[in-house]
Design an enzyme around this catalytic site. Structure first.
Site, PDB file in Angstrom:
ATOM      1  N   HIS A 141      -7.858   1.313   2.157  1.00 43.63           N
ATOM      2  CA  HIS A 141      -7.843   0.882   3.529  1.00 43.63           C
ATOM      3  C   HIS A 141      -8.417   1.996   4.441  1.00 43.63           C
ATOM      4  CE1 HIS A 141      -4.625  -1.134   6.519  1.00 43.63           C
ATOM      5  NE2 HIS A 141      -5.524  -0.728   7.093  1.00 43.63           N
ATOM      6  N   GLU A 199       1.030  -1.324  -0.063  1.00 45.15           N
ATOM      7  CA  GLU A 199       0.002  -0.133  -0.102  1.00 45.15           C
ATOM      8  C   GLU A 199       0.818   1.138  -0.180  1.00 45.15           C
ATOM      9  OE1 GLU A 199      -2.499  -0.432   3.404  1.00 45.15           O
ATOM     10  OE2 GLU A 199      -3.535  -2.296   2.696  1.00 45.15           O
TER      11      GLU A 199
HETATM   12  N1  NAD Z   1      -9.073  -2.113   7.339  1.00 47.21           N
HETATM   13  C1  NAD Z   1      -8.938  -1.559   8.473  1.00 47.21           C
HETATM   14  O1  NAD Z   1      -8.877  -0.331   8.308  1.00 47.21           O
HETATM   15  C2  NAD Z   1      -8.686  -2.258   9.919  1.00 47.21           C
HETATM   16  C3  NAD Z   1      -8.942  -1.789  10.985  1.00 47.21           C
HETATM   17  C4  NAD Z   1      -8.834  -2.476  12.114  1.00 47.21           C
HETATM   18  C5  NAD Z   1      -8.128  -3.601  12.048  1.00 47.21           C
HETATM   19  N2  NAD Z   1      -7.729  -4.196  10.827  1.00 47.21           N
HETATM   20  C6  NAD Z   1      -7.214  -5.579  10.911  1.00 47.21           C
HETATM   21  O2  NAD Z   1      -7.971  -6.564  11.274  1.00 47.21           O
HETATM   22  C7  NAD Z   1      -7.169  -7.465  12.245  1.00 47.21           C
HETATM   23  C8  NAD Z   1      -8.323  -7.779  13.162  1.00 47.21           C
HETATM   24  O3  NAD Z   1      -8.658  -7.045  14.112  1.00 47.21           O
HETATM   25  P1  NAD Z   1      -9.473  -7.275  15.586  1.00 47.21           P
HETATM   26  O4  NAD Z   1      -9.369  -6.245  16.202  1.00 47.21           O
HETATM   27  O5  NAD Z   1     -10.637  -8.103  15.458  1.00 47.21           O
HETATM   28  O6  NAD Z   1      -8.191  -8.341  16.029  1.00 47.21           O
HETATM   29  P2  NAD Z   1      -8.485  -9.254  17.332  1.00 47.21           P
HETATM   30  O7  NAD Z   1      -7.112  -9.762  17.518  1.00 47.21           O
HETATM   31  O8  NAD Z   1      -9.462  -8.774  18.350  1.00 47.21           O
HETATM   32  O9  NAD Z   1      -9.164 -10.622  16.902  1.00 47.21           O
HETATM   33  C9  NAD Z   1      -8.335 -11.446  15.769  1.00 47.21           C
HETATM   34  C10 NAD Z   1      -9.025 -13.002  16.121  1.00 47.21           C
HETATM   35  O10 NAD Z   1      -8.108 -13.616  15.226  1.00 47.21           O
HETATM   36  C11 NAD Z   1      -8.110 -14.915  15.510  1.00 47.21           C
HETATM   37  N3  NAD Z   1      -7.009 -15.620  14.855  1.00 47.21           N
HETATM   38  C12 NAD Z   1      -5.694 -15.468  14.964  1.00 47.21           C
HETATM   39  N4  NAD Z   1      -5.085 -16.185  14.051  1.00 47.21           N
HETATM   40  C13 NAD Z   1      -5.990 -16.988  13.508  1.00 47.21           C
HETATM   41  C14 NAD Z   1      -5.966 -18.219  12.391  1.00 47.21           C
HETATM   42  N5  NAD Z   1      -4.878 -18.551  11.880  1.00 47.21           N
HETATM   43  N6  NAD Z   1      -7.268 -18.684  12.162  1.00 47.21           N
HETATM   44  C15 NAD Z   1      -8.382 -18.215  12.850  1.00 47.21           C
HETATM   45  N7  NAD Z   1      -8.419 -17.316  13.625  1.00 47.21           N
HETATM   46  C16 NAD Z   1      -7.375 -16.481  13.903  1.00 47.21           C
HETATM   47  C17 NAD Z   1      -7.602 -14.571  17.071  1.00 47.21           C
HETATM   48  O11 NAD Z   1      -7.800 -15.584  17.857  1.00 47.21           O
HETATM   49  C18 NAD Z   1      -8.564 -13.384  17.373  1.00 47.21           C
HETATM   50  O12 NAD Z   1      -9.698 -13.900  18.060  1.00 47.21           O
HETATM   51  C19 NAD Z   1      -6.227  -6.604  12.736  1.00 47.21           C
HETATM   52  O13 NAD Z   1      -5.247  -7.373  13.167  1.00 47.21           O
HETATM   53  C20 NAD Z   1      -6.098  -5.649  11.830  1.00 47.21           C
HETATM   54  O14 NAD Z   1      -4.879  -6.324  11.087  1.00 47.21           O
HETATM   55  C21 NAD Z   1      -8.046  -3.653  10.006  1.00 47.21           C
HETATM   56  O1  3PG Z   2      -4.643  -1.412  12.265  1.00 42.77           O
HETATM   57  C1  3PG Z   2      -5.758  -0.962  11.824  1.00 42.77           C
HETATM   58  O2  3PG Z   2      -6.140  -0.194  12.866  1.00 42.77           O
HETATM   59  C2  3PG Z   2      -6.377  -0.455  10.611  1.00 42.77           C
HETATM   60  O3  3PG Z   2      -5.677  -1.303   9.602  1.00 42.77           O
HETATM   61  C3  3PG Z   2      -6.602   0.901  10.186  1.00 42.77           C
HETATM   62  O4  3PG Z   2      -4.998   1.350   9.862  1.00 42.77           O
HETATM   63  P1  3PG Z   2      -4.821   2.807   9.473  1.00 42.77           P
HETATM   64  O5  3PG Z   2      -4.913   3.747  10.916  1.00 42.77           O
HETATM   65  O6  3PG Z   2      -3.710   2.952   8.957  1.00 42.77           O
HETATM   66  O7  3PG Z   2      -5.978   3.380   8.814  1.00 42.77           O
END
Ligand code: NAD
Ligand code: 3PG
Length: 426
Positions: A304, A274
């Protein structure tokens, strides 16, 4: 490694703290840090490795979001760095282990944007089921294309959630409220919300869901966890959503699955590579299959933005900045993702001849005895210590320390072979 202000051994002054904030950290966070009197340098975008190394050299604190890569190579140059604030959920962009081994604490915001991501995914489920992206694009081009073929209600359909953490479980509640059945797969046995059901294997999830959505962290085990074999297992005409990390889905395999109509639609918010900031950007420059991806029907591509809402960014700004202030001013590690969590009472009252010692050290036998031989010359009011893996963190509040004794105290701790970082706050 030691913070420069600790080395100088003058009374702690917030104006000595230099902070670099990258990636447009929210105003709420900038205000909290500036109010402390810290020197805050702010940039809207991320920085490439060379520029980052140049800038990180003399700062005590860096604030980033998901784009800035704080690798061991970068952190090695950060001679004064004591703490990293990830103003987001993910911390995969930071070498957490290297940071801990060098006494650099890392904080994030574990759930302030979870709801925003869950709502985005709900929007995408309906948009994919109704082919909204395509219809809207056609209208923008002046084409009226009223179709109902392969457009569906989501009521009664099954949502398969991979990773039932903060986001996955929030999504589960919202999806059920709209009449979907929810199944989820997680490596941990987790309590189901509502009438959702945990399934024992990824295969069971893929074969049972109409919509599959990924909410796992970036880990070696989640790398390309959705690839050719997983698309083969998915139902004909099902949908894939990925708003977790770009490494989780094998994109060329998704392109093949969509071209063969196995998968009826997809929404991607994250990509293997990205860009560091906004602007004209062709996915092609970073990802060779980008042109193929853009040419597909019923695919929603977003930059994102899962956590990009006013509510989430404002809450994250406050949460992470407050954690940074507590760490810098008082040494408190509560909420750190790579250090043991240690806390002592707040340093609010002016106490003459009082110092707070923070001693980050290798978790090896005999350290406490040696530290207490040094602290024992004074009156230790309170002391606490904890360890996490190979790193341990000790905090002690000491009274009856005369100003001329502070240097000695500090240097004696610095001479111990177990030392990673010493800070003396007074
Ligand atoms: N697109 C965005 O802007 C955005 C925003 C926030 C988070 N995220 C991403 O989303 C991910 C998840 O966020 P969250 O807050 O729910 O995280 P979290 O840690 O609360 O939950 C992740 C879950 O995944 C499970 N897990 C780990 N490895 C696994 C596997 N191999 N198979 C199945 N389950 C598995 C864990 O046990 C946990 O319950 C973050 O790590 C981040 O990378 C993206
Ligand atoms: O890890 C996160 O919280 C999300 O991927 C969002 O990332 P950003 O703050 O760079 O949008």
């Amino acid at each position: 490694m030691t913070g420069a202000f600790a080395k100088q051994l003058k009374p702690f002054a917030t104006r000595d703290i230099k902070i670099l904030l990258l990636e447009n950290v929210n105003q709420t966070g900038r205000d909290i840090l500036a109010k402390q009197g810290y020197q805050v340098d702010f940039l809207k975008s991320s920085l490439g490795e060379d520029e980052l190394i140049e800038k990180i050299r003399d700062v005590h604190v860096i604030g980033i979001r998901s784009k800035t890569k704080l690798t061991a190579q970068v952190l090695r140059e950060a001679k004064n760095l004591i703490v990293i604030g990830c103003f987001c959920i993910g911390t995969n962009q930071v070498d957490l282990n290297y940071a801990a081994q060098h006494g650099i604490a890392v904080f994030n915001s574990p759930f302030s944007n979870s709801r925003s991501v869950a709502e985005l995914v709900i929007g995408e489920i309906i948009s994919l089921a109704r082919q909204l992206g395509d219809r809207s694009n056609e209208m923008h081009r002046g084409t009226w294309n009223k179709v109902s073929s392969k457009c569906w209600e989501i009521r009664g359909k099954t949502l398969g959630i991979i990773g039932y953490g903060h986001i996955g479980s929030q999504l589960s509640v919202l999806a059920e409220a709209m009449g979907m059945s929810v199944i989820y797969y997680d490596t941990v046995n987790l309590m189901a919300l509502g009438i959702a059901k945990q399934v024992p294997t990824l295969e069971a999830l893929l074969t049972g869901a109409d919509f599959v959505t990924c909410h796992v962290p970036e880990l070696p085990e989640t790398m390309k966890m959705i690839g050719p074999e997983q698309f083969r297992l998915m139902k004909d005409g099902s949908y894939l959503i990925n708003a977790s990390r770009g490494s989780v889905v094998d994109i060329p395999a998704l392109i093949d699955a969509m071209r063969s109509n196995k998968i009826a639609g997809a929404a991607l918010d994250v990509y293997p590579a990205e860009p560091g900031g906004n602007g004209d950007y062709f996915l092609n420059d970073l990802n060779p299959w980008a042109e193929d991806l853009r040419s597909l029907k019923n695919i929603i591509l977003t930059p994102h933005i899962g956590g990009s809402t006013e509510e989430a960014q404002s809450a994250i700004g406050i949460e992470v900045s407050e954690a940074l202030v507590r760490y810098v001013n008082e040494g408190t590690t509560l909420g750190s993702v790579n250090m043991p969590e240690v806390n002592l009472r707040s340093l609010t009252v002016e106490e003459p001849n009082h110092v707070r010692v923070v001693y980050v050290h290798h978790n090896v036998p005999g350290v406490l005895r040696k530290v207490n031989e040094i602290l024992g010359d004074h009156n230790v009011d309170k002391q606490t210590t904890d360890s996490r893996g190979e790193v341990a963190y000790l905090m002690a509040d000491i009274s009856n320390v005369n100003t001329h004794e502070i240097k000695d105290l500090y240097e004696s701790l610095e001479r111990l072979s177990s030392r990673i970082m010493t800070r003396v706050l007074y």
